[in-house]
Design a protein around this motif. Structure first.
Motif, PDB file in Angstrom:
ATOM      1  N   ASP A  35      -0.175 -11.774  14.881  1.00  0.00           N
ATOM      2  CA  ASP A  35      -0.509 -13.482  14.034  1.00  0.00           C
ATOM      3  C   ASP A  35      -1.391 -13.453  13.737  1.00  0.00           C
ATOM      4  O   ASP A  35      -1.938 -14.878  13.219  1.00  0.00           O
ATOM      5  N   ASP A  36      -3.065 -12.657  13.671  1.00  0.00           N
ATOM      6  CA  ASP A  36      -3.933 -12.676  13.148  1.00  0.00           C
ATOM      7  C   ASP A  36      -4.335 -11.980  12.802  1.00  0.00           C
ATOM      8  O   ASP A  36      -3.709 -10.178  12.537  1.00  0.00           O
ATOM      9  N   VAL A  37      -5.336 -11.747  11.706  1.00  0.00           N
ATOM     10  CA  VAL A  37      -6.423 -10.304  11.121  1.00  0.00           C
ATOM     11  C   VAL A  37      -6.761  -9.354  11.752  1.00  0.00           C
ATOM     12  O   VAL A  37      -6.167  -8.730  12.279  1.00  0.00           O
ATOM     13  N   ASP A  38      -7.286  -9.644  13.521  1.00  0.00           N
ATOM     14  CA  ASP A  38      -8.004  -8.971  14.233  1.00  0.00           C
ATOM     15  C   ASP A  38      -6.376  -7.683  14.704  1.00  0.00           C
ATOM     16  O   ASP A  38      -6.658  -6.733  15.085  1.00  0.00           O
ATOM     17  N   SER A  39      -5.751  -8.451  15.059  1.00  0.00           N
ATOM     18  CA  SER A  39      -3.932  -8.168  16.088  1.00  0.00           C
ATOM     19  C   SER A  39      -3.461  -7.191  14.700  1.00  0.00           C
ATOM     20  O   SER A  39      -2.483  -6.273  14.879  1.00  0.00           O
ATOM     21  N   ALA A  40      -3.232  -8.147  13.555  1.00  0.00           N
ATOM     22  CA  ALA A  40      -2.787  -7.306  12.527  1.00  0.00           C
ATOM     23  C   ALA A  40      -3.063  -5.759  12.310  1.00  0.00           C
ATOM     24  O   ALA A  40      -2.495  -4.368  12.191  1.00  0.00           O
ATOM     25  N   ILE A  41      -4.395  -5.774  12.351  1.00  0.00           N
ATOM     26  CA  ILE A  41      -5.506  -4.201  11.626  1.00  0.00           C
ATOM     27  C   ILE A  41      -4.455  -3.584  13.282  1.00  0.00           C
ATOM     28  O   ILE A  41      -4.241  -2.358  13.085  1.00  0.00           O
ATOM     29  N   THR A  45      -2.799   0.257  12.596  1.00  0.00           N
ATOM     30  CA  THR A  45      -3.636   1.720  12.490  1.00  0.00           C
ATOM     31  C   THR A  45      -2.674   1.975  14.003  1.00  0.00           C
ATOM     32  O   THR A  45      -2.419   3.183  13.715  1.00  0.00           O
ATOM     33  N   ALA A  46      -1.636   1.248  14.960  1.00  0.00           N
ATOM     34  CA  ALA A  46      -1.420   1.956  16.253  1.00  0.00           C
ATOM     35  C   ALA A  46       0.435   2.182  15.288  1.00  0.00           C
ATOM     36  O   ALA A  46       0.946   3.291  15.397  1.00  0.00           O
ATOM     37  N   ALA A  47       1.079   1.426  14.780  1.00  0.00           N
ATOM     38  CA  ALA A  47       2.401   1.612  14.383  1.00  0.00           C
ATOM     39  C   ALA A  47       2.425   2.556  13.304  1.00  0.00           C
ATOM     40  O   ALA A  47       3.280   3.643  12.558  1.00  0.00           O
ATOM     41  N   ALA A  48       1.386   2.209  11.880  1.00  0.00           N
ATOM     42  CA  ALA A  48       1.841   3.519  11.146  1.00  0.00           C
ATOM     43  C   ALA A  48       2.943   2.570   9.915  1.00  0.00           C
ATOM     44  O   ALA A  48       3.526   4.489  10.395  1.00  0.00           O
ATOM     45  N   PRO A  49       3.632   1.399  10.045  1.00  0.00           N
ATOM     46  CA  PRO A  49       5.056   1.945   9.689  1.00  0.00           C
ATOM     47  C   PRO A  49       4.822   1.978   8.275  1.00  0.00           C
ATOM     48  O   PRO A  49       3.252   1.840   7.244  1.00  0.00           O
ATOM     49  N   THR A  50       5.665   1.766   7.349  1.00  0.00           N
ATOM     50  CA  THR A  50       6.339   2.828   5.937  1.00  0.00           C
ATOM     51  C   THR A  50       5.296   1.137   5.226  1.00  0.00           C
ATOM     52  O   THR A  50       5.063   1.160   4.220  1.00  0.00           O
ATOM     53  N   GLY A  69      -4.932 -12.479   4.714  1.00  0.00           N
ATOM     54  CA  GLY A  69      -3.670 -11.348   4.337  1.00  0.00           C
ATOM     55  C   GLY A  69      -4.680 -10.012   3.243  1.00  0.00           C
ATOM     56  O   GLY A  69      -4.679  -8.819   3.503  1.00  0.00           O
ATOM     57  N   ALA A  70      -5.256 -10.331   2.628  1.00  0.00           N
ATOM     58  CA  ALA A  70      -6.285  -9.735   1.643  1.00  0.00           C
ATOM     59  C   ALA A  70      -7.251  -8.369   2.549  1.00  0.00           C
ATOM     60  O   ALA A  70      -7.689  -7.754   2.341  1.00  0.00           O
ATOM     61  N   GLU A  71      -7.805  -9.701   3.945  1.00  0.00           N
ATOM     62  CA  GLU A  71      -8.958  -8.363   4.187  1.00  0.00           C
ATOM     63  C   GLU A  71      -8.113  -7.506   4.917  1.00  0.00           C
ATOM     64  O   GLU A  71      -8.005  -6.320   5.828  1.00  0.00           O
ATOM     65  N   VAL A  72      -6.938  -7.627   5.614  1.00  0.00           N
ATOM     66  CA  VAL A  72      -6.362  -7.316   5.951  1.00  0.00           C
ATOM     67  C   VAL A  72      -5.414  -5.509   5.617  1.00  0.00           C
ATOM     68  O   VAL A  72      -5.891  -4.893   6.075  1.00  0.00           O
ATOM     69  N   ILE A  73      -5.331  -5.910   4.328  1.00  0.00           N
ATOM     70  CA  ILE A  73      -5.369  -4.891   3.406  1.00  0.00           C
ATOM     71  C   ILE A  73      -6.422  -4.081   3.287  1.00  0.00           C
ATOM     72  O   ILE A  73      -6.234  -2.503   3.877  1.00  0.00           O
ATOM     73  N   ARG A  74      -7.833  -4.751   3.034  1.00  0.00           N
ATOM     74  CA  ARG A  74      -8.694  -3.826   2.872  1.00  0.00           C
ATOM     75  C   ARG A  74      -9.176  -2.882   4.151  1.00  0.00           C
ATOM     76  O   ARG A  74      -9.738  -1.917   3.535  1.00  0.00           O
ATOM     77  N   ARG A  75      -8.917  -3.606   4.623  1.00  0.00           N
ATOM     78  CA  ARG A  75      -9.431  -2.761   6.167  1.00  0.00           C
ATOM     79  C   ARG A  75      -8.579  -1.639   6.948  1.00  0.00           C
ATOM     80  O   ARG A  75      -9.252  -1.281   7.554  1.00  0.00           O
ATOM     81  N   ALA A  78      -7.491   2.333   4.416  1.00  0.00           N
ATOM     82  CA  ALA A  78      -7.880   4.424   4.155  1.00  0.00           C
ATOM     83  C   ALA A  78      -7.232   3.987   6.042  1.00  0.00           C
ATOM     84  O   ALA A  78      -6.921   5.290   5.666  1.00  0.00           O
ATOM     85  N   LEU A  79      -7.179   3.938   6.811  1.00  0.00           N
ATOM     86  CA  LEU A  79      -6.897   3.655   8.130  1.00  0.00           C
ATOM     87  C   LEU A  79      -5.136   4.114   7.715  1.00  0.00           C
ATOM     88  O   LEU A  79      -5.113   5.473   9.310  1.00  0.00           O
ATOM     89  N   VAL A  80      -4.045   3.999   7.300  1.00  0.00           N
ATOM     90  CA  VAL A  80      -2.864   4.763   7.595  1.00  0.00           C
ATOM     91  C   VAL A  80      -2.236   4.218   5.514  1.00  0.00           C
ATOM     92  O   VAL A  80      -1.615   3.643   5.053  1.00  0.00           O
ATOM     93  N   PRO A  81      -2.924   5.713   5.041  1.00  0.00           N
ATOM     94  CA  PRO A  81      -2.552   5.669   3.891  1.00  0.00           C
ATOM     95  C   PRO A  81      -1.022   5.458   3.077  1.00  0.00           C
ATOM     96  O   PRO A  81      -0.909   5.595   2.070  1.00  0.00           O
ATOM     97  N   GLY A  82      -0.724   6.236   4.093  1.00  0.00           N
ATOM     98  CA  GLY A  82       1.076   6.053   3.486  1.00  0.00           C
ATOM     99  C   GLY A  82       1.620   4.933   3.605  1.00  0.00           C
ATOM    100  O   GLY A  82       3.056   4.423   3.406  1.00  0.00           O
ATOM    101  N   THR A  83       1.008   3.399   3.979  1.00  0.00           N
ATOM    102  CA  THR A  83       1.408   2.097   4.209  1.00  0.00           C
ATOM    103  C   THR A  83       1.500   1.466   3.050  1.00  0.00           C
ATOM    104  O   THR A  83       0.719   1.718   2.998  1.00  0.00           O
ATOM    105  N   ARG A  84       2.586   1.252   2.564  1.00  0.00           N
ATOM    106  CA  ARG A  84       2.812  -0.268   1.984  1.00  0.00           C
ATOM    107  C   ARG A  84       2.254  -0.941   2.430  1.00  0.00           C
ATOM    108  O   ARG A  84       3.046  -1.132   3.648  1.00  0.00           O
ATOM    109  N   PHE A  85       1.828  -2.834   1.086  1.00  0.00           N
ATOM    110  CA  PHE A  85       1.724  -4.035   1.850  1.00  0.00           C
ATOM    111  C   PHE A  85       2.663  -4.593   0.782  1.00  0.00           C
ATOM    112  O   PHE A  85       2.698  -4.412  -0.320  1.00  0.00           O
ATOM    113  N   LEU A  86       3.656  -5.627   1.494  1.00  0.00           N
ATOM    114  CA  LEU A  86       4.128  -6.033   0.657  1.00  0.00           C
ATOM    115  C   LEU A  86       4.053  -7.656   0.735  1.00  0.00           C
ATOM    116  O   LEU A  86       4.158  -8.436   2.255  1.00  0.00           O
TER     117      LEU A  86
END
Length: 221
Positions: A35-41, A45-50, A69-75, A78-86
């Motif tokens: 529900d926020d930037v830090d918890s999202a990151i 990174t833990a779940a590495a979803p598709t 949202g943009a900060e979550v993607i940027r941070r 690189a940690l989950v290179p296989g994950t895509r963001f929608l």
């Protein structure tokens, strides 16, 4: 049933997250929420979803100039290179759309979309396509049109396409259906089909998947 795709849902409204989870098709498996930037990151990174379904505006974070949202993607990119963001947001402002796409999102749809629409978008993004709600396409085309023009002047292959063919090419490469392209550009579906056939022939490509890869390699999306 289509192959199941794992997703993390990031939104600061618990009611929306619950509703979205219930509305998604069985082919989409929610493996985490935030529900926020830090918890999202942390969850991403833990779940590495598709795919991450990501609201544009989120509380928290360290970048005061970012929408969240943009900060979550940027941070996390690189940690989950296989994950895509929608991106999935109530906002349809050009600033929000362009900002999150520049950060690395592969698509942007509005919260007015149905559960089945979101599920289809998740699968499209997971498969490498880019997906946008039709009325948002113009923002992206306007924002990245200059870059596309610069490439066109040095790319002989792109120079083979007319201005209209380039518009159709970008939308098709982002995952739009023919009817969506027709509605966005105010042309008939038959005209879209004709343009797509011409684009594939001129570029010597055989499918829209090859077209997406071609456009992505040239940073045209």
């Amino acid at each position: 049933m289509a192959e199941q795709i794992t997703v993390v849902v990031v939104d600061d409204h618990s009611i929306f997250r619950s509703g979205l989870r219930a509305d998604l098709d069985d082919s989409v498996l929610v493996v985490g929420e935030a529900d926020d930037v830090d918890s999202a990151i942390a969850v991403i990174t833990a779940a590495a979803p598709t795919v991450v379904l990501l609201d544009v505006h989120l509380p928290g974070g360290t970048d005061a100039a970012s929408s969240g949202g943009a900060e979550v993607i940027r941070r996390t990119a690189a940690l989950v290179p296989g994950t895509r963001f929608l991106a999935l947001s109530v906002s349809d402002s050009a600033e929000d759309v362009v900002g999150v796409i520049r950060a690395g999102a592969r698509g942007y749809i509005t919260k007015g979309s149905s559960g089945s629409d979101v599920s289809r978008a998740v699968h499209a993004v997971a498969g490498g396509d880019a997906v946008f709600s039709p009325r948002l396409a113009g923002f992206v085309l306007d924002a990245f049109g200059a870059a596309g023009g610069e490439i066109a002047s040095t790319d002989e292959e792109l120079d083979r396409l007319s201005a209209r063919e380039q518009e159709v090419m970008r939308l098709i490469a982002r995952g739009y259906a023919y009817k969506e392209v027709a509605a966005t550009l105010f042309i008939s579906t038959k005209t879209v089909e004709t343009h797509v056939s011409s684009v594939l022939r001129k570029l010597q490509l055989s499918s829209r998947h090859e077209l997406t890869a071609w456009a992505t390699a040239r940073k045209l999306l």
